[in-house]
Design a protein around this motif. Sequence first.
Motif, PDB file in Angstrom:
ATOM      1  N   UNK A 159       0.830  -1.207   0.000  1.00 20.83           N
ATOM      2  CA  UNK A 159       0.000   0.000   0.000  1.00 20.83           C
ATOM      3  C   UNK A 159       0.862   1.253   0.000  1.00 20.83           C
ATOM      4  N   UNK A 160       2.006   1.179   0.657  1.00 12.68           N
ATOM      5  CA  UNK A 160       2.910   2.340   0.634  1.00 12.68           C
ATOM      6  C   UNK A 160       3.500   2.530  -0.753  1.00 12.68           C
ATOM      7  N   UNK A 161       3.791   1.445  -1.445  1.00  9.90           N
ATOM      8  CA  UNK A 161       4.275   1.571  -2.821  1.00  9.90           C
ATOM      9  C   UNK A 161       3.251   2.306  -3.674  1.00  9.90           C
ATOM     10  N   UNK A 162       1.970   1.968  -3.496  1.00 13.17           N
ATOM     11  CA  UNK A 162       0.919   2.645  -4.254  1.00 13.17           C
ATOM     12  C   UNK A 162       0.838   4.119  -3.876  1.00 13.17           C
ATOM     13  N   UNK A 191       4.218  11.327 -11.833  1.00 15.71           N
ATOM     14  CA  UNK A 191       3.520  11.557 -13.095  1.00 15.71           C
ATOM     15  C   UNK A 191       3.536  10.262 -13.903  1.00 15.71           C
ATOM     16  N   UNK A 192       2.457  10.023 -14.616  1.00 14.86           N
ATOM     17  CA  UNK A 192       2.362   8.874 -15.523  1.00 14.86           C
ATOM     18  C   UNK A 192       2.611   7.547 -14.816  1.00 14.86           C
ATOM     19  N   UNK A 193       2.136   7.445 -13.572  1.00  9.73           N
ATOM     20  CA  UNK A 193       2.373   6.214 -12.814  1.00  9.73           C
ATOM     21  C   UNK A 193       1.532   5.071 -13.370  1.00  9.73           C
ATOM     22  N   UNK A 194       2.148   3.896 -13.409  1.00 13.56           N
ATOM     23  CA  UNK A 194       1.399   2.707 -13.783  1.00 13.56           C
ATOM     24  C   UNK A 194       1.931   1.504 -13.007  1.00 13.56           C
ATOM     25  N   UNK A 195       1.030   0.614 -12.648  1.00 10.02           N
ATOM     26  CA  UNK A 195       1.414  -0.606 -11.959  1.00 10.02           C
ATOM     27  C   UNK A 195       1.887  -1.613 -12.994  1.00 10.02           C
ATOM     28  N   UNK A 196       3.086  -2.157 -12.784  1.00 10.56           N
ATOM     29  CA  UNK A 196       3.630  -3.099 -13.760  1.00 10.56           C
ATOM     30  C   UNK A 196       3.591  -4.539 -13.277  1.00 10.56           C
ATOM     31  N   UNK A 197       3.449  -4.748 -11.973  1.00  9.08           N
ATOM     32  CA  UNK A 197       3.314  -6.114 -11.462  1.00  9.08           C
ATOM     33  C   UNK A 197       2.855  -6.076 -10.018  1.00  9.08           C
TER      34      UNK A 197
END
Length: 262
Positions: free
Chosen positions: A30-33, A40-46
């Motif tokens: 949750x802290x990573x999120x 900017x332009x954040x996306x989850x990759x795994x």
Amino acid sequence: MTSTVQETLPISGIPRTGLPAHAIVVGDPARAAAVAGLLDDAKEVSYHREYRTFTGTWQGLPVVVSSHGVGAPGALCLFQELAEAGVTHFIRLGTAGAIRPGVGDGDLVVADAAVRDDGVTQQLIPAEYPAFAAPEAVLALQRAARAAKAPYHRGVVWTRAAFRPGFLPLPADAYERAGIAAIEMELSALYVFASTRGLLAGGALVVDGANADELVDEEATGGYDPHRAVVADGVTRGARITLDALRLLAAEDAGLPAQRTP
């Protein structure tokens, strides 16, 4: 039959290649999120097991934010796979319990080095080998903390494998007399891994408990409460400081002035 190479790494599920060179590693997914939410332009990759990874940019710098869970052995798995995927600069943004008097809740501890009581590096390299931060990372974190006018401290931290005390006595009094700043669970593994691989690592720890008695008193430890506003505010402030430190490191590597863009 033609063999194929998996596109993702087996433990963390991150892409095998192509990640940015600069990473923040944290314990909690949750802290990573939350840190990724600053980008900017954040996306989850795994997101596999405790390993949750995002990419994005901070002030134009491509960065990785990834969680490693609790404890050094599992964290080391992430550090190894991030390095394989292209990361060369690591800063751990974590929480820690204060040991040294004067280190308060929500304060930031910039870790020069760590005591190797982590439960894993002893199986990798002789105990005499030190766990130390890259000086560039320490100075970048210090500079970023000063620019943010944040309360911070520098010093050695104690990385310990066991979260709660057991039946064996702990050297907490001796470490307090020696000036150890705080206690946490993963940083020495990062420092040993990075220094033995020619990588750069630092650590910024937000204090979530400022009572050294909790280290030796199980009842006191049972009252440990990291979910307080002073800690949450410190983590948010620490995230921005850590991101700024990565930007300073990148600018130094490129030989450019590290000016913050509007």
